[in-house]
Design a protein around this motif. Sequence first.
Motif, PDB file in Angstrom:
ATOM      1  N   GLU A   1      -3.056  -6.778   1.745  1.00 57.55           N
ATOM      2  CA  GLU A   1      -3.318  -5.591   0.937  1.00 57.55           C
ATOM      3  C   GLU A   1      -2.167  -4.593   1.061  1.00 57.55           C
ATOM      4  OE1 GLU A   1      -6.951  -2.474   0.213  1.00 57.55           O
ATOM      5  OE2 GLU A   1      -6.475  -2.983   2.281  1.00 57.55           O
ATOM      6  N   GLN A   2      -1.670  -4.396   2.269  1.00 53.47           N
ATOM      7  CA  GLN A   2      -0.584  -3.447   2.501  1.00 53.47           C
ATOM      8  C   GLN A   2       0.720  -3.919   1.876  1.00 53.47           C
ATOM      9  OE1 GLN A   2      -0.530  -3.084   6.725  1.00 53.47           O
ATOM     10  NE2 GLN A   2      -2.360  -1.796   6.803  1.00 53.47           N
ATOM     11  N   HIS A   3       1.022  -5.211   2.004  1.00 54.11           N
ATOM     12  CA  HIS A   3       2.301  -5.732   1.530  1.00 54.11           C
ATOM     13  C   HIS A   3       2.337  -6.003   0.028  1.00 54.11           C
ATOM     14  CE1 HIS A   3       4.294  -6.048   5.377  1.00 54.11           C
ATOM     15  NE2 HIS A   3       3.163  -6.528   5.883  1.00 54.11           N
ATOM     16  N   LEU A   4       1.198  -6.210  -0.572  1.00 55.77           N
ATOM     17  CA  LEU A   4       1.171  -6.556  -1.988  1.00 55.77           C
ATOM     18  C   LEU A   4       0.631  -5.442  -2.872  1.00 55.77           C
ATOM     19  CD1 LEU A   4      -0.208 -10.209  -1.711  1.00 55.77           C
ATOM     20  CD2 LEU A   4       2.172  -9.470  -1.980  1.00 55.77           C
ATOM     21  N   SER A   5       0.302  -4.320  -2.277  1.00 54.96           N
ATOM     22  CA  SER A   5      -0.306  -3.222  -3.030  1.00 54.96           C
ATOM     23  C   SER A   5      -1.499  -3.725  -3.837  1.00 54.96           C
ATOM     24  CB  SER A   5       0.729  -2.562  -3.953  1.00 54.96           C
ATOM     25  OG  SER A   5       1.800  -2.060  -3.209  1.00 54.96           O
ATOM     26  N   ALA A   6      -2.340  -4.466  -3.171  1.00 53.36           N
ATOM     27  CA  ALA A   6      -3.506  -5.055  -3.827  1.00 53.36           C
ATOM     28  C   ALA A   6      -4.784  -4.417  -3.298  1.00 53.36           C
ATOM     29  CB  ALA A   6      -3.521  -6.556  -3.556  1.00 53.36           C
TER      30      ALA A   6
END
Length: 131
Positions: free
Chosen positions: A5-10
């Motif tokens: 979630e943090q790395h993919l802005s998901a």
Amino acid sequence: AEVLEQHLSASIITDGRIKELHYGEWEDRHLSTLPQDQLVHWKANFVEQSCPGGETFRQLYNRCLSFISDLRKTREEDIIVVTHSGVIRALLSHYLNIPLEHIFSFDIAFGSISQILLKEDGKSIVKCVNL
């Protein structure tokens, strides 16, 4: 999931249908502590036989297919599903036409990536397993 979630802005969406098999009274217990006669019986027919107070593998399979059915209705192009090996085995058995009784004939490595492409025409392609 949170790292992705943090790395993919998901966004993370949780869904109980892709939880691991519910082992009922056997949950969080080591195999050596279980009644061996019950364990032998369950292993011989885990697809249709539940652990005491738990669910069958067929029930897990059916809830996974329900999840995928709903997933197909989304308009998202790329979706990452983070789940457990039982769910991955259930989905692979479906998409590779492997009888549920044979799902332990292949290994799902901890932390591995499996990719299934769900095509718009309803077909699917298993792109990779255990990456």
